[in-house]
Design an enzyme around this catalytic site. Sequence first.
Site, PDB file in Angstrom:
ATOM      1  N   LEU A 181       0.625  -1.166  -0.008  1.00 21.57           N
ATOM      2  CA  LEU A 181       0.019   0.033   0.046  1.00 21.57           C
ATOM      3  C   LEU A 181       0.958   1.344  -0.031  1.00 21.57           C
ATOM      4  CD1 LEU A 181      -2.884  -0.935   2.248  1.00 21.57           C
ATOM      5  CD2 LEU A 181      -2.939  -1.305  -0.102  1.00 21.57           C
ATOM      6  N   LEU A 203       0.605  12.378 -18.350  1.00 20.52           N
ATOM      7  CA  LEU A 203      -0.216  13.400 -19.208  1.00 20.52           C
ATOM      8  C   LEU A 203      -1.589  13.533 -18.763  1.00 20.52           C
ATOM      9  CD1 LEU A 203      -0.600  15.473 -21.518  1.00 20.52           C
ATOM     10  CD2 LEU A 203      -0.583  13.751 -23.034  1.00 20.52           C
ATOM     11  N   TYR A 243      14.618   4.728 -12.811  1.00 23.71           N
ATOM     12  CA  TYR A 243      13.365   3.839 -13.084  1.00 23.71           C
ATOM     13  C   TYR A 243      13.475   2.844 -14.124  1.00 23.71           C
ATOM     14  CZ  TYR A 243       8.866   2.368 -14.441  1.00 23.71           C
ATOM     15  OH  TYR A 243       7.788   1.529 -14.786  1.00 23.71           O
ATOM     16  N   ARG A 263      10.516  18.639 -21.912  1.00 23.41           N
ATOM     17  CA  ARG A 263      10.990  17.795 -20.469  1.00 23.41           C
ATOM     18  C   ARG A 263      12.127  16.997 -20.744  1.00 23.41           C
ATOM     19  NH1 ARG A 263       6.216  14.083 -17.586  1.00 23.41           N
ATOM     20  NH2 ARG A 263       7.018  12.804 -19.520  1.00 23.41           N
ATOM     21  N   SER A 295       8.099  -2.288 -19.195  1.00 27.18           N
ATOM     22  CA  SER A 295       7.675  -1.000 -19.807  1.00 27.18           C
ATOM     23  C   SER A 295       8.404  -0.326 -21.033  1.00 27.18           C
ATOM     24  CB  SER A 295       8.058   0.023 -18.867  1.00 27.18           C
ATOM     25  OG  SER A 295       8.293   1.472 -19.254  1.00 27.18           O
ATOM     26  N   ASP A 334       5.255  -6.527   1.869  1.00 26.61           N
ATOM     27  CA  ASP A 334       6.398  -6.093   0.821  1.00 26.61           C
ATOM     28  C   ASP A 334       6.990  -7.216   0.330  1.00 26.61           C
ATOM     29  OD1 ASP A 334       8.901  -4.669   0.184  1.00 26.61           O
ATOM     30  OD2 ASP A 334       7.893  -2.896   1.226  1.00 26.61           O
ATOM     31  N   LYS A 346      13.983  -1.523 -14.503  1.00 29.12           N
ATOM     32  CA  LYS A 346      13.103  -2.703 -15.214  1.00 29.12           C
ATOM     33  C   LYS A 346      14.087  -3.172 -16.259  1.00 29.12           C
ATOM     34  CE  LYS A 346       9.056  -1.573 -13.932  1.00 29.12           C
ATOM     35  NZ  LYS A 346       8.007  -2.534 -12.889  1.00 29.12           N
TER      36      LYS A 346
HETATM   37  P1  NAD Z   1       0.912   1.724  -8.961  1.00 20.29           P
HETATM   38  O1  NAD Z   1       2.060   2.499  -8.285  1.00 20.29           O
HETATM   39  O2  NAD Z   1      -0.696   2.220  -9.172  1.00 20.29           O
HETATM   40  O3  NAD Z   1       0.809   0.207  -8.530  1.00 20.29           O
HETATM   41  C1  NAD Z   1       1.913  -0.518  -8.036  1.00 20.29           C
HETATM   42  C2  NAD Z   1       1.543  -1.089  -6.593  1.00 20.29           C
HETATM   43  O4  NAD Z   1       2.721  -1.713  -6.159  1.00 20.29           O
HETATM   44  C3  NAD Z   1       0.968  -0.047  -5.662  1.00 20.29           C
HETATM   45  O5  NAD Z   1      -0.020  -0.612  -5.119  1.00 20.29           O
HETATM   46  C4  NAD Z   1       2.077  -0.037  -4.693  1.00 20.29           C
HETATM   47  O6  NAD Z   1       1.423   0.017  -3.313  1.00 20.29           O
HETATM   48  C5  NAD Z   1       2.792  -1.402  -4.678  1.00 20.29           C
HETATM   49  N1  NAD Z   1       4.014  -1.684  -4.317  1.00 20.29           N
HETATM   50  C6  NAD Z   1       5.124  -0.879  -4.665  1.00 20.29           C
HETATM   51  N2  NAD Z   1       6.091  -1.442  -4.131  1.00 20.29           N
HETATM   52  C7  NAD Z   1       5.793  -2.401  -3.443  1.00 20.29           C
HETATM   53  C8  NAD Z   1       6.517  -3.339  -2.583  1.00 20.29           C
HETATM   54  N3  NAD Z   1       7.885  -3.045  -2.318  1.00 20.29           N
HETATM   55  N4  NAD Z   1       5.782  -4.467  -2.107  1.00 20.29           N
HETATM   56  C9  NAD Z   1       4.545  -4.598  -2.289  1.00 20.29           C
HETATM   57  N5  NAD Z   1       3.817  -3.732  -2.905  1.00 20.29           N
HETATM   58  C10 NAD Z   1       4.378  -2.736  -3.569  1.00 20.29           C
HETATM   59  O7  NAD Z   1       1.599   1.670 -10.456  1.00 20.29           O
HETATM   60  P2  NAD Z   1       0.682   1.110 -11.866  1.00 20.29           P
HETATM   61  O8  NAD Z   1       0.590   2.026 -12.681  1.00 20.29           O
HETATM   62  O9  NAD Z   1      -0.416   0.263 -11.512  1.00 20.29           O
HETATM   63  O10 NAD Z   1       1.920   0.304 -12.338  1.00 20.29           O
HETATM   64  C11 NAD Z   1       2.265  -1.054 -11.974  1.00 20.29           C
HETATM   65  C12 NAD Z   1       3.508  -1.694 -12.676  1.00 20.29           C
HETATM   66  O11 NAD Z   1       3.588  -1.321 -14.247  1.00 20.29           O
HETATM   67  C13 NAD Z   1       4.819  -0.963 -11.945  1.00 20.29           C
HETATM   68  O12 NAD Z   1       5.798  -2.126 -11.789  1.00 20.29           O
HETATM   69  C14 NAD Z   1       5.053  -0.093 -13.126  1.00 20.29           C
HETATM   70  O13 NAD Z   1       6.335   0.113 -12.985  1.00 20.29           O
HETATM   71  C15 NAD Z   1       4.666  -0.660 -14.378  1.00 20.29           C
HETATM   72  N6  NAD Z   1       4.348   0.197 -15.359  1.00 20.29           N
HETATM   73  C16 NAD Z   1       3.567   1.248 -15.282  1.00 20.29           C
HETATM   74  C17 NAD Z   1       3.185   2.060 -16.373  1.00 20.29           C
HETATM   75  C18 NAD Z   1       2.347   3.250 -16.081  1.00 20.29           C
HETATM   76  O14 NAD Z   1       2.366   4.170 -16.911  1.00 20.29           O
HETATM   77  N7  NAD Z   1       1.607   3.011 -15.209  1.00 20.29           N
HETATM   78  C19 NAD Z   1       4.070   2.014 -17.663  1.00 20.29           C
HETATM   79  C20 NAD Z   1       4.805   0.796 -17.756  1.00 20.29           C
HETATM   80  C21 NAD Z   1       5.167  -0.108 -16.743  1.00 20.29           C
HETATM   81  C1  WQD Z   2       3.461  11.706 -22.400  1.00 19.85           C
HETATM   82  C2  WQD Z   2       3.723  12.990 -23.130  1.00 19.85           C
HETATM   83  C3  WQD Z   2       5.166  14.653 -22.526  1.00 19.85           C
HETATM   84  C4  WQD Z   2       2.836  15.680 -18.960  1.00 19.85           C
HETATM   85  C5  WQD Z   2       6.263   7.594 -18.649  1.00 19.85           C
HETATM   86  C6  WQD Z   2       7.348   7.157 -18.378  1.00 19.85           C
HETATM   87  C7  WQD Z   2       7.238   5.649 -18.819  1.00 19.85           C
HETATM   88  C8  WQD Z   2       6.071   4.794 -18.501  1.00 19.85           C
HETATM   89  C9  WQD Z   2       4.820   5.791 -18.968  1.00 19.85           C
HETATM   90  C10 WQD Z   2       6.283   3.544 -16.496  1.00 19.85           C
HETATM   91  C11 WQD Z   2       5.093  13.306 -23.430  1.00 19.85           C
HETATM   92  C12 WQD Z   2       3.712  15.087 -22.503  1.00 19.85           C
HETATM   93  C13 WQD Z   2       3.208  15.083 -20.133  1.00 19.85           C
HETATM   94  C14 WQD Z   2       2.409  17.247 -18.996  1.00 19.85           C
HETATM   95  C15 WQD Z   2       3.138  17.149 -21.403  1.00 19.85           C
HETATM   96  N1  WQD Z   2       5.899   4.601 -17.322  1.00 19.85           N
HETATM   97  N2  WQD Z   2       3.428  15.838 -21.476  1.00 19.85           N
HETATM   98  N3  WQD Z   2       2.630  17.623 -20.135  1.00 19.85           N
HETATM   99  O1  WQD Z   2       6.799  10.362 -20.726  1.00 19.85           O
HETATM  100  O2  WQD Z   2       5.550   8.769 -22.411  1.00 19.85           O
HETATM  101  O3  WQD Z   2       5.921   7.877 -20.066  1.00 19.85           O
HETATM  102  O4  WQD Z   2       4.916   7.014 -18.181  1.00 19.85           O
HETATM  103  O5  WQD Z   2       6.724   2.705 -17.142  1.00 19.85           O
HETATM  104  O6  WQD Z   2       8.441   5.070 -18.227  1.00 19.85           O
HETATM  105  O7  WQD Z   2       8.405   7.805 -18.521  1.00 19.85           O
HETATM  106  O8  WQD Z   2       4.427   9.698 -20.440  1.00 19.85           O
HETATM  107  O9  WQD Z   2       2.120  10.824 -19.756  1.00 19.85           O
HETATM  108  O10 WQD Z   2       4.469  11.526 -18.782  1.00 19.85           O
HETATM  109  O11 WQD Z   2       4.071  11.756 -21.087  1.00 19.85           O
HETATM  110  O12 WQD Z   2       3.202  17.865 -22.351  1.00 19.85           O
HETATM  111  O13 WQD Z   2       2.217  17.684 -17.979  1.00 19.85           O
HETATM  112  O14 WQD Z   2       2.884  13.911 -22.747  1.00 19.85           O
HETATM  113  O15 WQD Z   2       6.250  15.374 -22.620  1.00 19.85           O
HETATM  114  O16 WQD Z   2       5.286  13.930 -24.621  1.00 19.85           O
HETATM  115  P1  WQD Z   2       5.859   9.107 -20.866  1.00 19.85           P
HETATM  116  P2  WQD Z   2       3.826  11.015 -19.884  1.00 19.85           P
END
Ligand code: NAD
Ligand code: WQD
Length: 350
Positions: free
Chosen positions: A40, A206, A155, A301, A131, A65, A159
């Site tokens: 959480l 975004l 980050y 950014r 990712s 955890d 991954k």
């Molecule tokens: P999120 O933060 O909503 O969910 C992650 C969950 O993991 C949370 O509920 C958090 O409490 C739990 N958590 C974190 N560290 C923990 C630990 N040490 N032990 C147990 N629980 C733990 O994120 P999300 O957007 O649902 O992403 C899920 C996964 O997908 C993540 O690994 C994230 O890196 C990956 N991911 C997300 C995105 C995105 O844009 N949302 C994109 C690509 C990859």
């Molecule tokens: C998307 C586009 C910004 C916010 C990130 C992580 C990536 C993955 C997904 C986990 C870009 C533009 C954004 C704002 C803007 N996460 N933007 N104003 O950067 O593609 O990916 O989330 O794995 O690792 O890097 O996603 O939604 O942040 O941005 O103009 O306030 O929107 O510049 O072009 P991104 P994002």
Amino acid sequence: MLESIMKNKILVTGGAGYIGTHTCIALHEAGYEIVVYDNLSNSSREAINRVSALISQPIEFIEGDIRDAESLKQVFATHQFFGVIHFAGLKAVGESVAKPLLYYNNNVSGTITLLEVMTEYDVKNLVFSSSATVYGDPETLPIDENSKRSCTNPYGQSKLTVEHILEDLAVSDDSWNLIPLRYFNPVGAHPSGQIGEDPNDIPNNLMPYISQVAVGKLAKLNIFGNDYPTTDGTGVRDFIHVTDLAQGHVAALNYLEQQVAPVGFLPINLGTGKGTSVLELVTAFSNVSGQSIPYQFAERRAGDIASCYASADKAKNLLEWQAKLSITEMCQDSWRWQSMNPNGYNVKDI
Ligand code: NAD
Ligand code: WQD
């Protein structure tokens, strides 16, 4: 009979989070029994309560955890899992630059601990949240799974490191089935409006930023860069509806259940294959919500790339999965979630 019961039970680490909650619902609907394990740190019990309400039954939830081996062992000793879907991790790029040790500890050490416990209990099926960030600045588009991988922030590096660990593990022991799913840009929310993305503080991403401008919590969107080599100068991304993403996890598990031989390390993109610009997303959101989204152009950014979208062929061919929902549906569902829950779950510290 016993075999089919075992195949149906899945441990979902990070299952209280944004993608995890949506996937829990999809897994339940597909007939899987789930156990959620989450500390959480970025979610709340309220999210679990809402998932329970949506599936009309209590979720088996363990607060724990992934770095806590003893706690994990207890879970594996109590349940016979077919596999693990491993969402647990920290995901804020900027925070990872400020706190690299936290990110490597949580995301890399935590995954190693999980893999060690899985080894001990002979659970060898893993679907891992990777990712598109592992592709860095892509040389060609669309990005397929054989594209070069490189990362510029802790980050992304965490991954990529986990992916390398999984590759090495598959080489060391050919009984593993390890599927890193490389998500592109997950957005949207459950169509009920009951669960969705609930960022702490000001959103980095975004879609939540746009939603909070639309609902009046934030005054104006900064669009980072309007001089990229794209159709309108703003960044292009492959936005994918979180419920499509959730179905991708079900498809990955179905695939593993059907295999007669281990698959080793099998990375798969989850994206739509279509790029949408920042400005196009802003326009679509404004049309769907009927709200104006004031914006201004700002500097690029740091670390951002111009364009990123997936080749989704591997998922289609191997998993028989493809994304179905459009940008309009992504905006509609994000807006429903945001307008019904202007303060998210609002119970983070309970
Ligand atoms: P999120 O933060 O909503 O969910 C992650 C969950 O993991 C949370 O509920 C958090 O409490 C739990 N958590 C974190 N560290 C923990 C630990 N040490 N032990 C147990 N629980 C733990 O994120 P999300 O957007 O649902 O992403 C899920 C996964 O997908 C993540 O690994 C994230 O890196 C990956 N991911 C997300 C995105 C995105 O844009 N949302 C994109 C690509 C990859
Ligand atoms: C998307 C586009 C910004 C916010 C990130 C992580 C990536 C993955 C997904 C986990 C870009 C533009 C954004 C704002 C803007 N996460 N933007 N104003 O950067 O593609 O990916 O989330 O794995 O690792 O890097 O996603 O939604 O942040 O941005 O103009 O306030 O929107 O510049 O072009 P991104 P994002």
